[in-house]
Scaffold this active site. Structure first.
Site, PDB file in Angstrom:
ATOM      1  N   SER A   9      15.908 -33.711 -26.602  1.00  0.00           N
ATOM      2  CA  SER A   9      14.561 -33.210 -26.335  1.00  0.00           C
ATOM      3  C   SER A   9      14.236 -32.032 -27.246  1.00  0.00           C
ATOM      4  O   SER A   9      14.830 -30.954 -27.131  1.00  0.00           O
ATOM      5  CB  SER A   9      14.444 -32.768 -24.874  1.00  0.00           C
ATOM      6  OG  SER A   9      13.199 -32.160 -24.661  1.00  0.00           O
ATOM      7  N   HIS A  34      13.243 -37.079 -28.527  1.00  0.00           N
ATOM      8  CA  HIS A  34      12.329 -37.047 -27.381  1.00  0.00           C
ATOM      9  C   HIS A  34      11.285 -35.950 -27.606  1.00  0.00           C
ATOM     10  O   HIS A  34      11.613 -34.770 -27.670  1.00  0.00           O
ATOM     11  CB  HIS A  34      13.136 -36.766 -26.106  1.00  0.00           C
ATOM     12  CG  HIS A  34      12.365 -36.907 -24.839  1.00  0.00           C
ATOM     13  ND1 HIS A  34      12.117 -38.143 -24.255  1.00  0.00           N
ATOM     14  CD2 HIS A  34      11.792 -35.982 -24.026  1.00  0.00           C
ATOM     15  CE1 HIS A  34      11.433 -37.958 -23.131  1.00  0.00           C
ATOM     16  NE2 HIS A  34      11.225 -36.663 -22.983  1.00  0.00           N
ATOM     17  N   ASP A  36       8.160 -34.042 -26.202  1.00  0.00           N
ATOM     18  CA  ASP A  36       7.417 -33.742 -24.980  1.00  0.00           C
ATOM     19  C   ASP A  36       6.000 -33.296 -25.309  1.00  0.00           C
ATOM     20  O   ASP A  36       5.784 -32.189 -25.807  1.00  0.00           O
ATOM     21  CB  ASP A  36       8.134 -32.642 -24.188  1.00  0.00           C
ATOM     22  CG  ASP A  36       9.372 -33.159 -23.475  1.00  0.00           C
ATOM     23  OD1 ASP A  36       9.256 -34.179 -22.768  1.00  0.00           O
ATOM     24  OD2 ASP A  36      10.446 -32.565 -23.618  1.00  0.00           O
ATOM     25  N   MET A  38       2.566 -32.180 -23.836  1.00  0.00           N
ATOM     26  CA  MET A  38       1.966 -31.652 -22.593  1.00  0.00           C
ATOM     27  C   MET A  38       0.567 -31.128 -22.882  1.00  0.00           C
ATOM     28  O   MET A  38       0.327 -30.522 -23.924  1.00  0.00           O
ATOM     29  CB  MET A  38       2.826 -30.518 -22.031  1.00  0.00           C
ATOM     30  CG  MET A  38       4.277 -30.870 -21.799  1.00  0.00           C
ATOM     31  SD  MET A  38       5.186 -29.482 -21.098  1.00  0.00           S
ATOM     32  CE  MET A  38       6.878 -30.023 -21.315  1.00  0.00           C
ATOM     33  N   HIS A  68       7.030 -38.575 -24.834  1.00  0.00           N
ATOM     34  CA  HIS A  68       6.860 -38.454 -23.385  1.00  0.00           C
ATOM     35  C   HIS A  68       5.522 -37.762 -23.129  1.00  0.00           C
ATOM     36  O   HIS A  68       5.391 -36.559 -23.322  1.00  0.00           O
ATOM     37  CB  HIS A  68       8.028 -37.654 -22.809  1.00  0.00           C
ATOM     38  CG  HIS A  68       7.968 -37.496 -21.329  1.00  0.00           C
ATOM     39  ND1 HIS A  68       8.805 -36.637 -20.647  1.00  0.00           N
ATOM     40  CD2 HIS A  68       7.174 -38.063 -20.380  1.00  0.00           C
ATOM     41  CE1 HIS A  68       8.529 -36.698 -19.351  1.00  0.00           C
ATOM     42  NE2 HIS A  68       7.538 -37.548 -19.172  1.00  0.00           N
ATOM     43  N   MET A  70       3.077 -36.197 -21.062  1.00  0.00           N
ATOM     44  CA  MET A  70       2.765 -35.512 -19.798  1.00  0.00           C
ATOM     45  C   MET A  70       1.320 -35.044 -19.875  1.00  0.00           C
ATOM     46  O   MET A  70       1.027 -33.855 -20.026  1.00  0.00           O
ATOM     47  CB  MET A  70       3.751 -34.366 -19.585  1.00  0.00           C
ATOM     48  CG  MET A  70       5.132 -34.873 -19.223  1.00  0.00           C
ATOM     49  SD  MET A  70       6.386 -33.587 -19.202  1.00  0.00           S
ATOM     50  CE  MET A  70       6.986 -33.716 -20.873  1.00  0.00           C
ATOM     51  N   MET A 140      12.337 -39.018 -13.950  1.00  0.00           N
ATOM     52  CA  MET A 140      12.433 -37.569 -14.162  1.00  0.00           C
ATOM     53  C   MET A 140      13.405 -36.971 -13.150  1.00  0.00           C
ATOM     54  O   MET A 140      13.298 -37.222 -11.948  1.00  0.00           O
ATOM     55  CB  MET A 140      11.060 -36.908 -13.992  1.00  0.00           C
ATOM     56  CG  MET A 140      10.060 -37.238 -15.083  1.00  0.00           C
ATOM     57  SD  MET A 140      10.554 -36.608 -16.693  1.00  0.00           S
ATOM     58  CE  MET A 140      10.495 -34.826 -16.430  1.00  0.00           C
ATOM     59  N   GLY A 147      11.118 -26.969 -19.901  1.00  0.00           N
ATOM     60  CA  GLY A 147      12.531 -27.256 -20.117  1.00  0.00           C
ATOM     61  C   GLY A 147      13.427 -26.296 -19.361  1.00  0.00           C
ATOM     62  O   GLY A 147      12.969 -25.311 -18.783  1.00  0.00           O
ATOM     63  N   GLY A 148      14.718 -26.604 -19.357  1.00  0.00           N
ATOM     64  CA  GLY A 148      15.714 -25.697 -18.799  1.00  0.00           C
ATOM     65  C   GLY A 148      15.796 -25.631 -17.283  1.00  0.00           C
ATOM     66  O   GLY A 148      16.391 -24.719 -16.727  1.00  0.00           O
ATOM     67  N   ASP A 174      15.622 -37.821 -17.624  1.00  0.00           N
ATOM     68  CA  ASP A 174      15.157 -36.646 -18.359  1.00  0.00           C
ATOM     69  C   ASP A 174      15.056 -35.468 -17.411  1.00  0.00           C
ATOM     70  O   ASP A 174      14.334 -35.519 -16.420  1.00  0.00           O
ATOM     71  CB  ASP A 174      13.780 -36.954 -18.967  1.00  0.00           C
ATOM     72  CG  ASP A 174      13.144 -35.761 -19.671  1.00  0.00           C
ATOM     73  OD1 ASP A 174      13.852 -34.772 -19.935  1.00  0.00           O
ATOM     74  OD2 ASP A 174      11.935 -35.835 -19.970  1.00  0.00           O
ATOM     75  N   GLY A 175      15.809 -34.409 -17.723  1.00  0.00           N
ATOM     76  CA  GLY A 175      15.710 -33.168 -16.971  1.00  0.00           C
ATOM     77  C   GLY A 175      17.040 -32.673 -16.454  1.00  0.00           C
ATOM     78  O   GLY A 175      17.635 -33.285 -15.569  1.00  0.00           O
ATOM     79  N   GLY A 176      17.537 -31.596 -17.048  1.00  0.00           N
ATOM     80  CA  GLY A 176      18.783 -30.993 -16.578  1.00  0.00           C
ATOM     81  C   GLY A 176      20.013 -31.834 -16.860  1.00  0.00           C
ATOM     82  O   GLY A 176      21.057 -31.664 -16.228  1.00  0.00           O
TER      83      GLY A 176
END
Length: 228
Positions: A9, A34, A36, A38, A68, A70, A140, A147-148, A174-176
């Site tokens: 990402s 990836h 992102d 937004m 992605h 969003m 997700m 992020g993070g 996706d995520g963590g």
């Protein structure tokens, strides 16, 4: 058997060195990047759009941009992202009233189509018709928008539910996600892995990419053996 694909990402990268960061990931074994996107509406954050993707595409020839989206109106941006070099356009199921028509539009612009669900959306919201039309499903494992964040274990069963329904589909998480959380994701059935800080901030990004990939390959082989 779906193969392991690692999609770092870029939200976790140094945006001032974006093309160099993407090249570093590809050299380290990443197949996809990836991106992102937004819009400040669907999520309370603004990141990048088509102009930046276009620059990356020119600066990194042959890059597979896993976009992605969003965004509140995913229908609006299909052509812009396609023109910018996007390879996969993943929209949120929560953001559209006609996912099939949107998938058709994406395919019409020669991109793969992905369908994402946020943590509070059940896997059953993805109908067989939508999943069959889509090229990839994204679960997700954090709330979209920044992020993070900490990995949400409660989202993992949704991956297993989707893998049971669609044994050959690309399923992304996706995520963590990182070395500490890859096992549960891989064994639930995800084969496309998005990781940001875990890869970009690692002393050896190549080693992390290799670990994520081998964990997925092992898990997919196990799932295939169980089915046969």
């Amino acid at each position: 058997m779906p193969r392991a694909i690692i999609s770092p990402s870029v939200l976790a990268s140094d945006f001032g060195q974006l093309t160099a960061e993407c090249k570093r990931m590809i050299k380290g074994g990443a197949e996809w990047l990836h991106m992102d996107v937004m819009d400040g509406h669907f999520v309370p954050n603004i990141t990048m759009g088509a102009p930046i993707l276009s620059c990356v595409s020119k600066g990194v020839p042959g890059i597979f941009m896993d976009c992605h989206m969003m965004v509140a109106e995913p229908e609006k941006w299909v052509s812009d992202i396609a023109d910018a070099g996007g390879a996969l356009y993943c929209f949120h199921l929560e953001a559209t009233s006609d996912p099939i028509a949107l998938i058709d539009t994406i395919h019409g612009r020669k991109m793969k189509a992905g369908v994402a669900i946020s943590p509070d959306t059940p896997s059953t919201a993805i109908t067989d018709e939508v999943a069959d039309a889509a090229d990839m499903l994204l679960v997700m494992t954090v709330y979209p928008g920044r992020g993070g964040q900490k990995f949400l274990d409660r989202c993992v069963p949704k991956v297993a539910e989707l893998r049971a329904r669609f044994p050959d589909k690309d399923i992304e998480v996706d995520g963590g996600v990182g070395p500490k959380t890859i096992d549960v994701c891989a064994h639930a059935g995800s084969n496309v892995i998005v990781a940001g800080t875990a890869i970009f901030n690692a002393p050896d990004a190549e080693q992390v990419i290799s670990l994520l990939k081998s964990t997925v390959d092992t898990a997919q082989a196990k799932l295939a053996a169980q089915r046969s």
